[in-house]
Structures are given as C-alpha cells and as structure tokens.
Design a protein around this motif. Structure first.
Motif, short mmCIF file in Angstrom:
data_model
loop_
_atom_site.label_atom_id
_atom_site.label_comp_id
_atom_site.label_asym_id
_atom_site.label_seq_id
_atom_site.Cartn_x
_atom_site.Cartn_y
_atom_site.Cartn_z
N GLU A 55 -20.90 7.46 0.69
CA GLU A 55 -20.45 6.08 0.39
C GLU A 55 -19.37 6.07 -0.68
O GLU A 55 -18.37 5.36 -0.57
N GLU A 56 -19.56 6.88 -1.74
CA GLU A 56 -18.56 6.93 -2.81
C GLU A 56 -17.25 7.53 -2.31
O GLU A 56 -16.17 7.03 -2.62
N LEU A 57 -17.34 8.58 -1.51
CA LEU A 57 -16.13 9.22 -0.97
C LEU A 57 -15.39 8.26 -0.05
O LEU A 57 -14.15 8.21 -0.06
N GLN A 58 -16.14 7.48 0.71
CA GLN A 58 -15.49 6.50 1.61
C GLN A 58 -14.77 5.43 0.79
O GLN A 58 -13.63 5.07 1.09
N SER A 59 -15.43 4.94 -0.27
CA SER A 59 -14.82 3.91 -1.13
C SER A 59 -13.55 4.44 -1.80
O SER A 59 -12.54 3.74 -1.90
N LEU A 60 -13.62 5.69 -2.27
CA LEU A 60 -12.47 6.31 -2.93
C LEU A 60 -11.31 6.52 -1.95
O LEU A 60 -10.14 6.28 -2.30
N SER A 61 -11.62 6.96 -0.73
CA SER A 61 -10.55 7.18 0.24
C SER A 61 -9.88 5.86 0.62
O SER A 61 -8.66 5.77 0.71
N GLU A 62 -10.69 4.82 0.79
CA GLU A 62 -10.15 3.49 1.11
C GLU A 62 -9.27 2.98 -0.03
O GLU A 62 -8.20 2.41 0.19
N TYR A 63 -9.72 3.22 -1.25
CA TYR A 63 -8.97 2.80 -2.44
C TYR A 63 -7.61 3.52 -2.50
O TYR A 63 -6.57 2.89 -2.75
N MET A 64 -7.61 4.83 -2.26
CA MET A 64 -6.36 5.59 -2.32
C MET A 64 -5.39 5.17 -1.22
O MET A 64 -4.18 5.16 -1.41
N ILE A 65 -5.93 4.80 -0.06
CA ILE A 65 -5.07 4.37 1.05
C ILE A 65 -4.54 2.96 0.82
O ILE A 65 -3.34 2.71 0.93
N ARG A 66 -5.44 2.03 0.48
CA ARG A 66 -5.05 0.62 0.39
C ARG A 66 -4.31 0.28 -0.90
O ARG A 66 -3.28 -0.38 -0.89
N THR A 67 -4.86 0.74 -2.02
CA THR A 67 -4.28 0.37 -3.31
C THR A 67 -3.04 1.20 -3.64
O THR A 67 -2.05 0.68 -4.15
N HIS A 68 -3.09 2.48 -3.34
CA HIS A 68 -1.99 3.37 -3.73
C HIS A 68 -1.14 3.83 -2.56
O HIS A 68 -0.24 4.66 -2.75
N GLN A 69 -1.43 3.29 -1.35
CA GLN A 69 -0.64 3.62 -0.16
C GLN A 69 -0.43 5.14 -0.01
O GLN A 69 0.67 5.59 0.30
N ASP A 70 -1.49 5.89 -0.26
CA ASP A 70 -1.39 7.34 -0.09
C ASP A 70 -1.50 7.66 1.40
O ASP A 70 -2.59 7.67 1.97
N ILE A 71 -0.35 7.92 2.01
CA ILE A 71 -0.30 8.11 3.46
C ILE A 71 -0.89 9.44 3.91
O ILE A 71 -1.04 9.68 5.11
N TYR A 72 -1.24 10.30 2.96
CA TYR A 72 -1.76 11.63 3.32
C TYR A 72 -3.28 11.70 3.31
O TYR A 72 -3.85 12.73 3.65
N VAL A 73 -3.95 10.62 2.90
CA VAL A 73 -5.42 10.62 2.84
C VAL A 73 -5.99 10.36 4.23
O VAL A 73 -5.63 9.38 4.89
N SER A 74 -6.89 11.22 4.68
CA SER A 74 -7.59 11.02 5.95
C SER A 74 -8.66 9.95 5.77
O SER A 74 -9.39 9.97 4.77
N SER A 75 -8.76 9.04 6.73
CA SER A 75 -9.70 7.92 6.57
C SER A 75 -10.95 8.11 7.43
O SER A 75 -10.88 8.60 8.56
N PHE A 76 -12.10 7.73 6.86
CA PHE A 76 -13.36 7.77 7.58
C PHE A 76 -13.29 6.83 8.80
O PHE A 76 -12.71 5.74 8.73
N VAL A 77 -13.93 7.25 9.91
CA VAL A 77 -14.01 6.40 11.11
C VAL A 77 -15.48 6.04 11.33
O VAL A 77 -16.34 6.92 11.36
#
Length: 335
Positions: free
Chosen positions: A46-68
C-alpha cells in the motif's frame, strides 16, 4: 499465465519477453511487467503504491512504473502459485540521455516531499540496530561452523574470512555511532525514497524503468554508497573518475552535508556484499549451485585489498576536504 492475466486484468498477452529477470509482456502496444511480491506485507505494498502514484502525479516522473489493479480492485494476484504485482512500464524513452547522479538527486528531492507518514518501508535511523543484529547472528553461525569443522570449500572460506569482516562491521558501527553523536543532520538529511540496493543496473538505463518494489524509505546516503560499492567491486575495471562524476552530478542538484558524507562512508565500510553472499549460500537449500556461490565469495575476498584501498582514500577520491569538515577517517585502512 496468459489465461490468468486475461481473467484478472482483461489484457491479452501479445508478446512475452524478459526485463531484468522478470516476465514482461506487451498488450495493446503497452509493456507490462510481473513482479513477485510474496516477501512484502500488504501494508508495504500500500505504501509503495501511494509513493509511486505520488511520484507520477505530483512530480510527473515519466519513468516510474505504475501498479495495475486487477478485477477485484487488488494490487496483487496469485499467478502460478505466487503472489504477483503487475506494473505498467513507462514508454521507451531510451533516446533521452539522462545523467544518473542528477536523476538520483531529483528522485531523492521529490521523494523527500511525500506528504504522508511512511512506516512499513521506513528504515531511517535503523542502521545500527540492523547491523548489530546481523553481525550477532553471523557470529553465532560462525562459532557453530568452527565447532563442527568446515566440511566444504565455502565453509572453509567463510570461517577463514569472517574475523576480518567482523572487524570491518565493528568499525562501521562505531563510525555510525560517532556520526550520530558528533554531527547534526541538515534539511537534505531528511528521509526520502531510496532503493534496497541502487546500482548502475537498477533503472535499466536503456529504458529508465523505476520499479516501486525496489524502493525503501531511508537516508539518501544509502543509494549513494550502494552505487559506489557496486563500482568499487568491479576490481581492475573500476573507474575512479566515474565515481567522482556521479557524486558531482548529484551535488549539483542536492549538496551533501558532512553528516551525509559520514553516513555514506559508514555504510561503505559495512560489508553488506559479504553478508549477502554468505546468507544467500546458507539459505539457498540443497539444490544450490555451490560452485557459483563459491566463485562469488572468492571474488569478494580477492577484491578485498582494492576495496580497502578505496575506503582508505575515499574522501580524497570523492573530493571531500575531510579535515575542513572535521570528518574523521579510518586510519588503519589508509596507506
């Protein structure tokens, strides 16, 4: 596997391939990667998913793989008897030239601003207790081996080498304790998003894939020291210039305090590569490739002189004026 993926995610597997050592596949012109997560608790996922979403949405990190999510709205699925997570991989931006040191500094900078409290994957301030626990366990194991007499090549190598690495570990723990007593952390010493073991291969630079299952919350010095450790272990192929460039590129974005330098050095002194090699052998079971493990340990022992030289000259190598900063050095490794 194809059937389960279609049933759980409504994705038709078009073409399979390997990314790192994981199974990956294409579906609708998007690449997905399957990662085993049986070693992770639900709270960690859950924490890893929240962090990945944060890095993608807030910081537009296009290299982060997102949970499906699967059809049950879960981030994990049982596939062929294993608990797996599916990630959508970033598009291939391999034509873009990125600088590892700079990219890592930005990653740490962004991770530091995560607004929620991180608990399950948090390791900040825990190095000493983890290192003490590890050395105590291995010392106990070492005494058992000595008592029962080494029976194979690996046993003999372990028994002969352990006292040296125990000494290194004691030095690392003392250096860490002194750092926490004598120095004070600055703003950039706050906990951030790090990796279990960050090396030049972690982001697969041909694709720049940042995989959340690699992550942990810790001090930035963790990633810096593990990258340098991997470079130092290249033996004769080690290029001191690459270490200097990596650190300079990092510091252009995020300068390191004396506290950071000292933590980085303490972690370099702690021989985690030796511990992992020994632990992997003795927990790998009867079907293990003994020769492979033996060669791995021999490689570590053969490169120990060179590694010690790096420790002895590290602050000079990194271009850090240790005396100006009041940073102590390990005199016994200096030559």
């Amino acid at each position: 596997m194809k059937q389960t993926i279609y049933e759980q995610y409504e994705l038709r597997v078009e073409r399979k391939q390997k990314v790192r050592h994981y199974d990956a596949f294409w579906a609708n012109r998007v690449m997905y990667i399957l990662v085993p997560v049986g070693h992770l608790e639900e709270a960690e996922i859950e924490e890893l998913q929240s962090l990945s979403e944060y890095m993608i949405r807030t910081h537009q990190d296009i290299y982060v793989s997102s949970f499906v999510k699967n059809k049950s709205e879960s981030y994990t699925t049982e596939i062929e008897g294993r608990k797996m997570a599916l990630f959508r991989m970033p598009y291939d931006y391999s034509s873009r030239k990125l600088v590892v040191g700079k990219e890592l500094a930005l990653f740490h900078l962004n991770g530091r601003s995560f607004p929620a409290k991180v608990t399950s994957i948090n390791r900040i301030g825990q190095w000493k207790s983890l290192w003490v626990k590890r050395i105590d366990q291995m010392e106990h194991f070492f005494r058992e081996k000595v008592r029962s007499n080494p029976i194979d090549v690996f046993d003999t190598l372990f028994v002969e080498s352990f006292p040296y690495y125990m000494g290194l570990t004691e030095n690392a723990i003392q250096y860490l304790v002194d750092t926490e007593l004598d120095d004070s952390p600055m703003i950039n010493d706050a906990a951030t998003l790090c990796h279990h073991r960050f090396t030049n291969l972690t982001w697969q630079q041909s694709q720049w894939m940042k995989l959340p299952t690699d992550w942990i919350f810790d001090h930035a010095a963790r990633d810096l020291s593990e990258w340098i450790r991997a470079e130092c272990r290249k033996g004769p192929d080690m290029n001191p210039g690459s270490i200097q460039t990596f650190l300079k590129d990092y510091e252009r974005v995020s300068p390191l305090s004396s506290f950071s330098w000292r933590l980085l050095y303490a972690r370099l002194v702690f021989p985690v590569h030796y511990f992992e090699c020994v632990e992997d052998y003795y927990t790998s079971g009867p079907v293990a490739d003994k020769k492979w493990h033996e060669d791995r340990l021999k490689g570590i022992l053969q490169s120990s002189d060179m590694y010690e030289q790096v420790l002895g000259n590290f602050y000079d190598l990194a271009g850090v004026p240790a005396k100006t900063y009041g940073i102590p050095e390990l005199e016994w490794v200096k030559r």
